[in-house]
Design an enzyme around this catalytic site. Structure first.
Site, mmCIF file in Angstrom:
data_model
loop_
_atom_site.group_PDB
_atom_site.id
_atom_site.type_symbol
_atom_site.label_atom_id
_atom_site.label_comp_id
_atom_site.label_asym_id
_atom_site.label_seq_id
_atom_site.Cartn_x
_atom_site.Cartn_y
_atom_site.Cartn_z
ATOM 1 N NE ARG A 29 -3.983 -2.079 0.013
ATOM 2 C CZ ARG A 29 -3.124 -3.560 -0.482
ATOM 3 N NH1 ARG A 29 -2.516 -3.451 -0.451
ATOM 4 N NH2 ARG A 29 -4.632 -4.146 0.077
ATOM 5 C CD GLU A 43 -5.428 0.438 2.839
ATOM 6 O OE1 GLU A 43 -6.344 1.062 1.700
ATOM 7 O OE2 GLU A 43 -5.869 0.118 3.096
ATOM 8 C CB SER A 54 -9.205 -1.614 4.212
ATOM 9 O OG SER A 54 -9.657 -2.614 3.711
HETATM 10 C C1 LIG Z 1 -15.939 0.581 -1.460
HETATM 11 C C2 LIG Z 1 -14.641 0.440 -1.090
HETATM 12 C C3 LIG Z 1 -12.965 -0.368 -1.769
HETATM 13 C C4 LIG Z 1 -12.096 -0.385 -1.460
HETATM 14 N N1 LIG Z 1 -10.802 -1.355 -1.553
HETATM 15 C C5 LIG Z 1 -9.728 -1.584 -2.369
HETATM 16 C C6 LIG Z 1 -8.958 -2.692 -1.748
HETATM 17 O O1 LIG Z 1 -9.262 -3.419 -2.046
HETATM 18 N N2 LIG Z 1 -7.212 -2.304 -2.527
HETATM 19 C C7 LIG Z 1 -6.869 -0.989 -2.600
HETATM 20 O O2 LIG Z 1 -5.699 -1.631 -2.522
HETATM 21 N N3 LIG Z 1 -7.730 0.172 -2.001
HETATM 22 C C8 LIG Z 1 -9.031 0.246 -2.066
HETATM 23 N N4 LIG Z 1 -9.852 1.113 -2.113
HETATM 24 C C9 LIG Z 1 -8.988 2.220 -1.640
HETATM 25 C C10 LIG Z 1 -9.242 2.939 -3.580
HETATM 26 O O3 LIG Z 1 -9.891 2.665 -4.203
HETATM 27 C C11 LIG Z 1 -7.676 2.817 -4.596
HETATM 28 O O4 LIG Z 1 -6.411 3.575 -3.147
HETATM 29 C C12 LIG Z 1 -7.928 3.864 -5.385
HETATM 30 O O5 LIG Z 1 -6.459 3.499 -5.828
HETATM 31 C C13 LIG Z 1 -8.071 5.044 -5.213
HETATM 32 O O6 LIG Z 1 -8.557 5.791 -6.666
HETATM 33 P P1 LIG Z 1 -9.382 7.521 -6.909
HETATM 34 O O7 LIG Z 1 -8.935 7.826 -7.967
HETATM 35 O O8 LIG Z 1 -10.359 6.998 -6.381
HETATM 36 O O9 LIG Z 1 -7.715 8.096 -6.108
HETATM 37 P P2 LIG Z 1 -8.051 9.173 -5.383
HETATM 38 O O10 LIG Z 1 -9.182 9.164 -4.218
HETATM 39 O O11 LIG Z 1 -8.679 10.468 -5.909
HETATM 40 O O12 LIG Z 1 -6.961 9.572 -4.854
HETATM 41 C C14 LIG Z 1 -6.163 8.995 -3.783
HETATM 42 C C15 LIG Z 1 -4.594 9.400 -3.878
HETATM 43 O O13 LIG Z 1 -4.293 9.821 -5.360
HETATM 44 C C16 LIG Z 1 -3.771 11.570 -5.372
HETATM 45 N N5 LIG Z 1 -3.853 10.839 -6.920
HETATM 46 C C17 LIG Z 1 -4.515 10.237 -7.661
HETATM 47 N N6 LIG Z 1 -5.003 10.205 -8.587
HETATM 48 C C18 LIG Z 1 -3.346 11.029 -9.174
HETATM 49 C C19 LIG Z 1 -2.844 10.895 -10.655
HETATM 50 N N7 LIG Z 1 -3.157 10.606 -11.845
HETATM 51 N N8 LIG Z 1 -1.513 11.048 -10.433
HETATM 52 C C20 LIG Z 1 -1.435 11.528 -9.050
HETATM 53 N N9 LIG Z 1 -1.876 11.118 -7.821
HETATM 54 C C21 LIG Z 1 -3.113 11.744 -7.856
HETATM 55 C C22 LIG Z 1 -4.659 12.052 -4.782
HETATM 56 O O14 LIG Z 1 -3.907 13.185 -4.971
HETATM 57 C C23 LIG Z 1 -4.698 11.156 -3.513
HETATM 58 O O15 LIG Z 1 -4.011 10.972 -3.084
HETATM 59 C C24 LIG Z 1 -10.931 0.742 -1.657
HETATM 60 C C25 LIG Z 1 -12.452 2.233 -1.509
HETATM 61 C C26 LIG Z 1 -13.245 1.825 -1.577
HETATM 62 C C27 LIG Z 1 -14.235 2.846 -0.824
#
Ligand SMILES: Cc1cc2nc3c(=O)[nH]c(=O)nc-3n(C[C@H](O)[C@H](O)[C@H](O)COP(=O)(O)OP(=O)(O)OC[C@H]3O[C@@H](n4cnc5c(N)ncnc54)[C@H](O)[C@@H]3O)c2cc1C
Length: 339
Positions: free
Chosen positions: A163, A329, A234
């Site tokens: 992570r 996380e 998580s």
């Molecule tokens: C129901 C649920 C289940 C989940 N299950 C998992 C799982 O099984 N495994 C897991 O690893 N995660 C899980 N997650 C967490 C999440 O889905 C992941 O971490 C996902 O990759 C986040 O993507 P996002 O586009 O929503 O990022 P955001 O939440 O929009 O951003 C997260 C971080 O990344 C940065 N960021 C976003 N895009 C970029 C980019 N293009 N360049 C640079 N920085 C960037 C943002 O500034 C922020 O700091 C879960 C979340 C939820 C709500």
């Protein structure tokens, strides 16, 4: 690029936290990202990146230019027995996984149904059901805001760990594209608890599609849907302990689950929170889910401050009782200099 002033963020984060951005920009290409940087610079505002908002806690209104990389597209090349697939940062991760299966690529099926964007997947090296993204990464393309140059980082340069990646330590790099090497021959990874049983219950032999569907079914049975109960999946990482920390934990909690993790040990954050009696515990309008100790939820109208206060309380209780430090996380987005 498209700019909205005083933009509401509630529907742009899966916690459903009510907050606003001074400016919200949707960037369709790298030139737009640079323009957003200039736009922020001209107003002396910080630039913040938001993907699908599924791994953030928005701690108050953001006096910032929030940029959503809306870059689209996917390409597929065959290289002997592999499929080399590139996807742009703005693609939806879960839909992208389905499209890789449609073109006959294997490997991402265990990472099914993770919310968010392709561009955010490398940030915390997303992982689920025994598989982490880093296993497939050939390189990551990014825009370096410090030099305003596009760069290409090899998998090793991304410094992936559990992570974690270099991107968590650098806020001046925007991921624009990810290149993955996937196999055309299917090797099922179904040893994670529950996956074989789900496939058996579905009465289907393992295939990329059936494993994808089985994992999707398990996930949505176990996890609260963010559109029903705001959450970010998580909330805490599973702690990694050295031998002395593991022995100290077992001394106060002999039943604590311990797994080998490289040369160290991993324990279950959910177990630690549960054993401290915090399942269902609420602080204001934020709570620990009553069935899932690892998932913090918005009971309705919770602020980012309430979610962070709950997280701090959990950390304090677990540390005081069990001596283990929990690490969150999700990333905290804020423009409060005091934080
Ligand atoms: C129901 C649920 C289940 C989940 N299950 C998992 C799982 O099984 N495994 C897991 O690893 N995660 C899980 N997650 C967490 C999440 O889905 C992941 O971490 C996902 O990759 C986040 O993507 P996002 O586009 O929503 O990022 P955001 O939440 O929009 O951003 C997260 C971080 O990344 C940065 N960021 C976003 N895009 C970029 C980019 N293009 N360049 C640079 N920085 C960037 C943002 O500034 C922020 O700091 C879960 C979340 C939820 C709500």
């Amino acid at each position: 690029m498209r700019v909205v002033e005083h933009a509401a963020l509630r529907t742009l984060n899966t916690f459903g936290i009510v907050a606003s951005a001074r400016f919200l920009v949707r960037a369709g290409n790298t030139a737009d990202l640079l323009e957003a940087q200039d736009f922020a610079g001209a107003r002396s505002l910080p630039l913040m990146v938001l993907g699908g908002g599924s791994n953030v806690v928005i701690a108050g209104d953001l006096d910032a230019v929030v940029v959503i990389p809306d870059l689209c597209g996917m390409t597929v090349e065959r290289d002997q027995n592999d499929l080399v697939i590139e996807a742009a940062a703005g693609e939806n991760w879960a839909e992208f996984v389905q499209r890789t299966i449609d073109v006959g690529a294997c490997g991402l099926e265990n990472l099914a149904a993770i919310p968010g964007s392709v561009g955010a997947a490398p940030i915390q090296n997303i992982g689920a059901y025994g598989v982490e993204l880093e296993r497939f990464v050939e390189h990551v393309e990014l825009l370096d805001l410090a030099t305003r140059e596009e760069k290409l980082l090899s998998c090793a340069q991304c410094e992936f760990a559990y992570r974690d990646s270099r991107f968590k330590r650098r806020t001046n790099e925007i991921v624009t594209r990810v290149r993955l090497r996937l196999a055309s021959q299917f090797e099922p990874m179904v040893d994670y608890p529950g996956v074989r049983e789900e496939l058996a219950a579905m009465g289907i032999a393992p295939s990329p599609r059936s494993v994808h569907d089985a994992i999707t079914a398990i996930r949505w049975r176990k996890l609260p849907r963010p559109d029903v109960l705001g959450n970010a999946g998580s909330f805490f990482k599973n702690p990694i302990l050295d031998a002395a920390q593991k022995d100290a934990l077992l001394a106060v909690a002999p039943a604590a689950p311990i797994y080998a993790h490289g040369g160290a040990y991993k324990t279950s954050a959910a177990w630690l929170i549960d054993v401290c009696g915090l399942k269902g515990f609420a602080l204001g309008r934020a709570a620990v889910h009553r069935d899932h100790a690892l998932v913090l939820v918005n009971l309705g109208g919770a602020t980012g401050a309430e979610v962070l206060a709950l997280a701090a309380h959990i950390r304090d209780v677990v540390h005081a009782r069990l001596g283990v430090v929990l690490e969150p996380e999700p990333r905290v987005l804020h423009t409060d200099q005091q934080r």
